[in-house]
Write an enzyme that holds these catalytic residues in place. Sequence first.
Site, PDB file in Angstrom:
ATOM      1  N   ARG A  94       0.937  -1.280   0.257  1.00 32.50           N
ATOM      2  CA  ARG A  94       0.024   0.088   0.072  1.00 32.50           C
ATOM      3  C   ARG A  94       0.886   1.395  -0.009  1.00 32.50           C
ATOM      4  NH1 ARG A  94      -4.768   2.106   4.221  1.00 32.50           N
ATOM      5  NH2 ARG A  94      -4.741   4.188   3.156  1.00 32.50           N
ATOM      6  N   ASN A 148     -10.862  -4.386  -0.844  1.00 33.00           N
ATOM      7  CA  ASN A 148     -10.642  -3.457  -1.624  1.00 33.00           C
ATOM      8  C   ASN A 148      -9.642  -3.758  -2.513  1.00 33.00           C
ATOM      9  OD1 ASN A 148     -12.344  -1.221  -0.601  1.00 33.00           O
ATOM     10  ND2 ASN A 148     -11.105  -0.773   0.947  1.00 33.00           N
ATOM     11  N   CYS A 170     -19.172  -2.135   0.600  1.00 29.82           N
ATOM     12  CA  CYS A 170     -18.566  -1.196   1.064  1.00 29.82           C
ATOM     13  C   CYS A 170     -19.017  -0.336   2.233  1.00 29.82           C
ATOM     14  CB  CYS A 170     -17.897  -0.445  -0.130  1.00 29.82           C
ATOM     15  SG  CYS A 170     -16.951   0.988   0.266  1.00 29.82           S
ATOM     16  N   ASP A 171     -17.895  -0.158   3.253  1.00 35.11           N
ATOM     17  CA  ASP A 171     -18.544   0.419   4.381  1.00 35.11           C
ATOM     18  C   ASP A 171     -18.574   1.879   4.221  1.00 35.11           C
ATOM     19  OD1 ASP A 171     -15.686   0.143   4.426  1.00 35.11           O
ATOM     20  OD2 ASP A 171     -16.044   1.176   6.165  1.00 35.11           O
ATOM     21  N   HIS A 201     -16.937   4.085  -4.241  1.00 39.49           N
ATOM     22  CA  HIS A 201     -16.316   5.121  -3.984  1.00 39.49           C
ATOM     23  C   HIS A 201     -16.259   6.184  -4.789  1.00 39.49           C
ATOM     24  CE1 HIS A 201     -12.912   3.097  -1.096  1.00 39.49           C
ATOM     25  NE2 HIS A 201     -14.238   2.866  -0.697  1.00 39.49           N
ATOM     26  N   TYR A 268     -14.662  10.381  -1.680  1.00 38.54           N
ATOM     27  CA  TYR A 268     -13.459   9.970  -2.466  1.00 38.54           C
ATOM     28  C   TYR A 268     -13.718  10.585  -3.668  1.00 38.54           C
ATOM     29  CZ  TYR A 268     -12.006   6.041   0.535  1.00 38.54           C
ATOM     30  OH  TYR A 268     -11.829   5.196   1.696  1.00 38.54           O
ATOM     31  N   ARG A 288      -0.885   8.017   3.995  1.00 37.86           N
ATOM     32  CA  ARG A 288      -1.805   7.220   5.009  1.00 37.86           C
ATOM     33  C   ARG A 288      -1.613   5.965   5.508  1.00 37.86           C
ATOM     34  NH1 ARG A 288      -5.398   7.632   8.691  1.00 37.86           N
ATOM     35  NH2 ARG A 288      -6.908   6.043   8.530  1.00 37.86           N
TER      36      ARG A 288
END
Length: 445
Positions: A94, A148, A170-171, A201, A268, A288
């Site tokens: 990531r 994701n 998706c939350d 998103h 997003y 992040r």
Amino acid sequence: MKKEFSVVIAGGGSTFTPGIVMMLLNNQDRFPIRKLKFYDNFASRQETIAEACRILLKERAPHIEFSYTTDPEEAFSDIDFCMAHIRVGLYAMRELDEKIPLRHGCVGQETCGAGGIAYGLRSIPAVIEMIDYMEKYSPDAWMLNYSNPAAIVAEACRAMRPSSKVLNICDMPIGIETRVAEILGYEDRKQFDIMYYGLNHFGWWKEFKDTETGENLLPRIKEYIKENGYLPPSAISGAQHTDESWKDTFRKVRDVYALDPETIPNTYLKYYMYPDYVVEHSDKEFTRANEVMEGREKEVFTECNRIIANGTATDTSIEVEEHASYIVDLATAIAFNTKERMLLIVPNNGSITNFDPTAMVEIPCIVDNTGAKPLQIGEIPEFQKGMMNQQVSVEKLVVEAHVEGSYQKLWQALTLSATIPSATVAKAILDDLLEVNKDYWTPMN
């Protein structure tokens, strides 16, 4: 007596897993569990999380049979549900997803733009592999997938396993609706009737009503967010701890909203509408991913090791994961045919009448024991349709690139992304991402 279910959590070594276990325990009255298994291919990481959860389960629900494994047959045999939240490459990858695009002056984010595409190409083979395991060892089971980047993963499921019993969720919209509830002084997001449409998103609310009174709440919400975005009063006052990167995301909603004041947006969208702002306000050395590794990763593993050392979880700081409630809602709807209305990522098939019927859209559905029944959205405005057309083509090209091993289609996908300014920049980013992902991506020719 209600039927009891067997569940495997795929991604057993995730720092989110203990919070999901807590949510499952809190909901035993409506979704009883007889057996809970963890599955992960990272044995040592999973062991720490699982041993802490073993203690937690023994103290709070000793009747639940618990195990964890790296063996697919053991994990996927005798299950009713697979709850999947995997991260292929963990946070080390990531970090590269975020930092490589930023080096080229483009958005570096885990699910949007180049970073999301890189992550998607790692996720696709792993999710498809798990679907195949589930169908081989428990053919009647359902996979509830919230791995994701959900948009690319959902498109891969549609294209590669169209008949599989997989629901992609998706939350993020749930998190926003929860914040709206706080902003308006409601106790629960389930006090709202909403109408939402878009891609994962990448969507907009066009209706927000009080379930009981039918009051249209959009004017109140708009009045608040045009000044504060989605930053709730508790965060503004400092009473609520929120990471600075998220505070900035919630504030930036003001500018996203200004572009279309008829709807209220998913957070997003800032990455696509204001990529220059995002890059300018990004720390290229500490993204992040670094925030999470320095924060949540350490905190959860420290707590799990403490539980193991003490042999008890009675005083644990582990909390219920907010997004996990949605997973329990979905499992319960399928298990007990509740016909609950939920946001899911499903084939459009005419729900949005002026949009690609094969696109994987995020819209309200009625969920029963046969799966999801999408609601009718009707026509959407030209602005949203244009943005969605561009983005859904990116997602389709990424999946085609994976299936065909096509460098060309992957270059096209990156070029088409609203987060990348030119084909030249897209190629430079692609070549850098290709180098670091060669152990994960299908070979590209």
